[in-house]
Design a protein around this motif. Structure first.
Motif, short mmCIF file in Angstrom:
data_model
loop_
_atom_site.label_atom_id
_atom_site.label_comp_id
_atom_site.label_asym_id
_atom_site.label_seq_id
_atom_site.Cartn_x
_atom_site.Cartn_y
_atom_site.Cartn_z
N MET A 98 0.83 -1.20 0.00
CA MET A 98 0.00 0.00 0.00
C MET A 98 0.87 1.25 0.00
N ASN A 99 0.50 2.22 -0.80
CA ASN A 99 1.30 3.44 -0.84
C ASN A 99 0.73 4.49 0.09
N VAL A 100 1.51 4.86 1.09
CA VAL A 100 1.01 5.78 2.11
C VAL A 100 1.58 7.19 1.93
N GLU A 101 2.25 7.40 0.82
CA GLU A 101 2.95 8.67 0.64
C GLU A 101 2.01 9.87 0.77
N TRP A 157 -0.93 9.98 2.24
CA TRP A 157 -1.81 9.98 3.41
C TRP A 157 -1.48 11.17 4.30
N THR A 158 -2.52 11.69 4.96
CA THR A 158 -2.26 12.82 5.86
C THR A 158 -1.50 12.35 7.09
N ARG A 159 -0.73 13.26 7.64
CA ARG A 159 -0.03 12.96 8.90
C ARG A 159 -0.63 13.76 10.04
N TYR A 160 -1.63 14.59 9.75
CA TYR A 160 -2.24 15.40 10.81
C TYR A 160 -3.42 14.66 11.39
N HIS A 161 -3.20 13.96 12.47
CA HIS A 161 -4.31 13.27 13.10
C HIS A 161 -4.59 13.91 14.44
N LEU A 199 -8.65 9.24 17.16
CA LEU A 199 -8.24 7.91 17.61
C LEU A 199 -7.08 7.34 16.80
N LYS A 200 -6.75 7.98 15.71
CA LYS A 200 -5.63 7.47 14.91
C LYS A 200 -4.30 7.96 15.44
N HIS A 201 -4.33 8.85 16.44
CA HIS A 201 -3.06 9.30 16.97
C HIS A 201 -2.80 8.69 18.35
N PRO A 202 -1.58 8.21 18.59
CA PRO A 202 -1.29 7.60 19.89
C PRO A 202 -1.62 8.52 21.08
N GLN A 228 -6.67 21.24 10.49
CA GLN A 228 -6.11 19.88 10.49
C GLN A 228 -5.15 19.65 11.65
#
Ligand code: HEM
Ligand SMILES: [Cu+2]
Lengths: 199, 626
Positions: free
Chosen positions: A1-4, A6-10, A13-16, A165
């Motif tokens: 899967m290409n995650v390039e 994908w957003t990194r601003y979470h 629940l997607k952020h630790p 975001q």
């Protein structure tokens, strides 16, 4: 899967961090639950052995603590609504709500202070008095921590750090406010209301 | 340069550890922190072990005068407290911090800065406890520190204040580490690693971490109340005005009993990992072992009153907790059955690591049997507070925790350092400890039957306890020599040890997929995991994704149950703030021994440190995807 792409601003629940703050809340809730269990334990032990009639002295007025519930609810609401605004990228408006939250929370501290000054007992009078003092001050510390944290967050929002975001800090602070509000309700009920019942 | 070399170079740079001493203080990388945890707790283990040796010297002969009564009180209290709070818990958490991310195929723990913070808190707390012993103001009311003895009226000095504040302080570290282990395990497993494909050691750490979260608050509340009673003047434990002494015992054992399993479960996880590898077969009954771990974790919260059978609580309560205590033998028995079955049906290769695990099974069964004995109320009323109990819990703690952890250290040493520990020295290490341990602690059962109470600094010759005590002390020195061989082995290995490749034992879990010792970024690509024993599958592991950036610390986030890929997140980098925060927190707690105002003042320092910690560094990007 290409995650390039994908957003990194979470900020959910997607952020630790979201799970981290939940962990903190679970721990603190356990601490409070154990405090309250100890309260009932002492109550039961004292009444079943007729050592001391619980609460063993005067009961404090519930006026200030009840007003505080209202004020705390406002703090929780302002943070929630601030979050709604920030998702629309209205960061200035959010900043003002954070300020409002801090001001009202200072009111909570002030009322708590007045109330503690006027308590009809000191903390060494009996075990019930110790609980009232310790749990009220414990919660006082939490409100103070909430104010300090929110002040920093408000400042950053005026500086333009938060966007629709990038607002993880806001979410974490808001969740913690919910906790500060929610944890007061069982504490209030147990230390101010239950001694009024004659079972 | 090939694209792969560029990638490696970028990753090296993004995950770099800063050089120098100040740099060392700023490191947040999980393998470094894990090693620090393991080393520090081993050092505390040896220091507490020396205290055990001193006690054995004092007790070797009747009316011995090596240490006086007051010093003896401090020594056994610090021995017990350090073994539990500074060795057992940090050691298992340290192993977890090191191994979990590697085993689940991620690059770091969820909150790298928090790992660094919790390590420094642990270090400061431990040094304070041992420091107080040097100054002769160490806690002296036993590791469970019962009130009213521990109240101001009966313990006037600062000794108990050290206990009440330092314990709470150290718990902060244990709790922080627990949260971060839980989040890492739930959210950062490599894509494809569903709960069912998660290694058994990771399961054991998960259950342990949940137990810490719910158990530790008990002792936190207890010691906060105690500190307040002593330092401020509240009356939680004062029975004349509505308080109660047994409240302390309930709060302490609410934590104290699960604590034993907090240390034991990861040890069981080690055993369940090591035995299959050296038997060349998957663990017999993987699911049963995992379910037993969960069951032990839950049941252990319903047993605490078995430490209080002799306090005069109602008989019905005694009966209930007696039955509950016996019940925990069921899941423990299931685990032992699965380990024996794995050994039985495999082709065991008797390396040192495996020997420790087998020694564990034997010693732990003895400790478990005496445990079932003291779970019965009439038996306990006879042996409570005698050396029978001392024998019982050392069989459980040394057999059930120290043995497997040493097995684990032998097993993972090549991963930690890149070198294999010497097997010959290792076998001497093991056999000396096994023999010494039994010679030292078996006679204590008999001494208990002969009526020797625990926590006495000496005894009269007429009691006839002399010969068995001498035997026990001799055993303790054989045991000590055995542990010294371990140190010799480390030194020998450092200079002459055989190089280990990435996977010297041909093991099946992902930590052996990384280099030995691992790079800071652990894995060049996060693998897609399709099995419980990925390295034993025929197919090579394949990367789960493309497009993770290599110029900053990126990790993959997956779904809790299925392990399906969910998101990419960025981890923070090296910083000094965790150290500052740990010092500020230390001032709050340790300072409050002297004045409550320390606590108030440090509160604001703590706030400053936290603000510094989360301060976003410039330049800020747009803050949105463009
Ligand atoms: C290294 C070898 C060890 C020796 C020679 C040793 C020796 C002793 C002795 C003689 C006592 C009894 C003190 C008394 O009641 O007067 C004792 C107590 C204790 N030991 Fe050990 N021990 C060792 C290892 C351990 C380990 C590995 C642990 C736990 C992980 C441990 C935990 C405890 C605890 C909790 C107590 C009770 C302290 C108290 O009464 O408050 N010990 N030990
Ligand atoms: Cu127990």
């Amino acid at each position: 899967m290409n995650v390039e792409k994908w957003t990194r601003y979470h900020a959910d629940l997607k952020h630790p961090y979201w799970w981290g703050i939940m962990g903190l809340i679970v721990i603190e809730s356990t601490v409070i639950a154990i405090f309250l269990a100890s309260y009932f334990y002492l109550w039961i032990v004292n009444s079943s052995t007729s050592r001391m009639a619980w609460p063993g002295g005067e009961i404090p007025s519930i006026f200030y603590p009840s007003v505080n519930i209202g004020l705390l609810l406002f703090c929780g609401w302002s943070m929630w609504y601030g979050g709604v605004l920030i998702h629309k990228n209205k960061t200035k408006a959010f900043g003002w709500l954070a300020v409002a939250c801090c001001v009202v929370a200072c009111g909570v501290l002030w009322l708590r202070w007045l109330q503690m000054l006027n308590l009809p007992f000191s903390y060494d009078q009996n075990a019930y008095a110790s609980f009232v003092w310790v749990l009220s001050s414990f919660h006082f510390m939490h409100v103070l921590a909430g104010i300090l944290g929110t002040a920093v967050i408000g400042w950053f929002s005026f500086k333009g750090y938060y966007t629709e975001q990038r607002n993880l800090g806001v979410q974490i602070d808001t969740i913690y406010w919910y906790y500060i509000v929610a944890s007061w309700i069982p504490v209030y009920f147990v230390i101010y209301i239950t001694p009024r019942f004659q079972w | 340069m090939t694209p792969e070399e560029i990638k490696i170079q970028e990753l090296e740079k993004a995950w770099i550890n800063p050089p120098g001493f100040i740099g060392w203080l700023r490191i947040v990388n999980q393998t470094n922190i894990g090693i620090r945890y393991i080393n520090t707790s081993l050092i505390f283990f040896f220091m507490a072990g020396v205290l055990g040796g001193i006690m054995r010297a004092q007790l070797a002969a009747p009316e011995n005068e090596l240490v006086g009564p007051e010093m003896f009180n401090q020594i056994f209290t610090v021995h017990g407290t350090a073994m539990m709070f500074l060795f057992a818990i940090p050691m298992v958490e340290g192993l977890g911090a090191y191994l979990v991310p590697l085993m689940i195929g991620t690059r770091d723990l969820s909150f790298p800065r928090l790992s660094s913070f919790s390590y420094f808190v642990f270090l400061i707390g431990g040094v304070t406890l041992f420091g107080s012993l040097l100054l002769q103001v160490a806690p002296n009311a036993g590791w469970f520190n019962y009130v009213p003895l521990a109240l101001k009226e009966w313990s006037v000095g600062k000794n108990i204040d050290v206990y009440a504040t330092v314990i709470t302080f150290i718990e902060i570290s244990a709790l922080a580490a627990a949260v971060e282990l839980i989040v890492t395990i739930l959210k950062q497993r490599a894509p494809g690693m569903s709960m069912a494909k998660m290694p058994v050691f990771v399961w054991s750490i998960l259950v342990m971490a949940f137990m810490i979260v719910f158990a530790m608050p008990g002792v936190v509340v207890g010691s906060v109340m105690l500190a307040l009673d002593r330092l401020v003047g509240t009356v939680f434990f004062d029975a004349s005005v509505g308080g109660d002494s047994l409240l302390w015992q309930h709060l302490f054992w609410w934590f104290g009993h699960p604590e034993v399993y907090i240390a034991f479960l990861p040890a069981a996880g080690v055993v369940s990992t090591v035995i299959p590898v050296f038997c060349r077969r998957p663990l017999y009954g993987h699911t049963a072992v995992v379910l037993s771990m969960v069951a032990i974790g839950i049941i252990s919260f319903g047993l605490w009153v078995h430490h209080m059978f002799t306090t005069g609580i109602p008989d019905q309560a005694n009966a209930f907790f007696s039955v509950a205590s016996a019940m925990i033998a069921i899941p423990s028995g299931i685990q032992i059955y699965c380990w024996i079955a794995t050994l039985w049906t495999g082709r065991p290769k008797f390396t040192t690591a495996l020997l420790w695990c087998m020694g564990f099974v034997i010693v732990f069964v003895v400790g478990g049997l005496t445990g079932v004995m003291v779970a019965s109320v009439p038996f306990d009323k006879q042996t409570h507070d005698t050396y029978f109990v001392v024998a019982h819990f050392h069989y459980v703690l040394i057999g059930g925790v120290v043995f497997p952890l040493f097995g684990g250290v032998y097993y993972w040493w090549p991963k930690f350092t890149g070198k294999l520990l010497n097997e010959t020295l290792g076998k001497w290490n093991f056999w000396m400890v096994l023999v010494g341990f039994n010679v030292a602690f078996f006679p204590m059962h008999l001494l208990g039957f002969m009526g020797m109470p625990r926590r006495i600094y000496t005894y009269l010759e007429e009691m006839q306890w002399g010969p068995l005590n001498l035997l026990s002390s001799i055993g303790a020195y054989v045991l000590t020599l055995g542990f010294l061989i371990f140190i010799v082995n480390i030194i020998w290995t450092h200079f002459k040890g055989e190089k280990a490749g990435p996977n010297p034992w041909n093991a099946s879990t992902l930590e052996w997929y990384a280099e030995s010792p691992p790079r800071n970024y652990k894995f060049l690509e996060i693998p897609q995991v399709n099995s419980l024993n990925p390295l034993w599958e025929k197919e090579e592991l394949k990367p789960a994704t493309i497009g993770m950036r290599t110029d900053r610390r990126e990790i993959l986030i997956t779904e809790i149950l299925t392990g399906k890929l969910q998101a990419v997140a960025i981890l923070p980098t090296n910083t000094i703030w965790p150290l500052v925060l740990s010092i500020a927190t230390g001032m709050a707690f340790i300072g409050s021994i002297f004045s409550p105002w320390w606590f108030v003042g440090s509160f604001f320092l703590v706030f400053l440190a936290i603000t510094g910690w989360f301060w976003p560094s410039r330049p800020w990007d747009e803050g949105r995807d463009v």
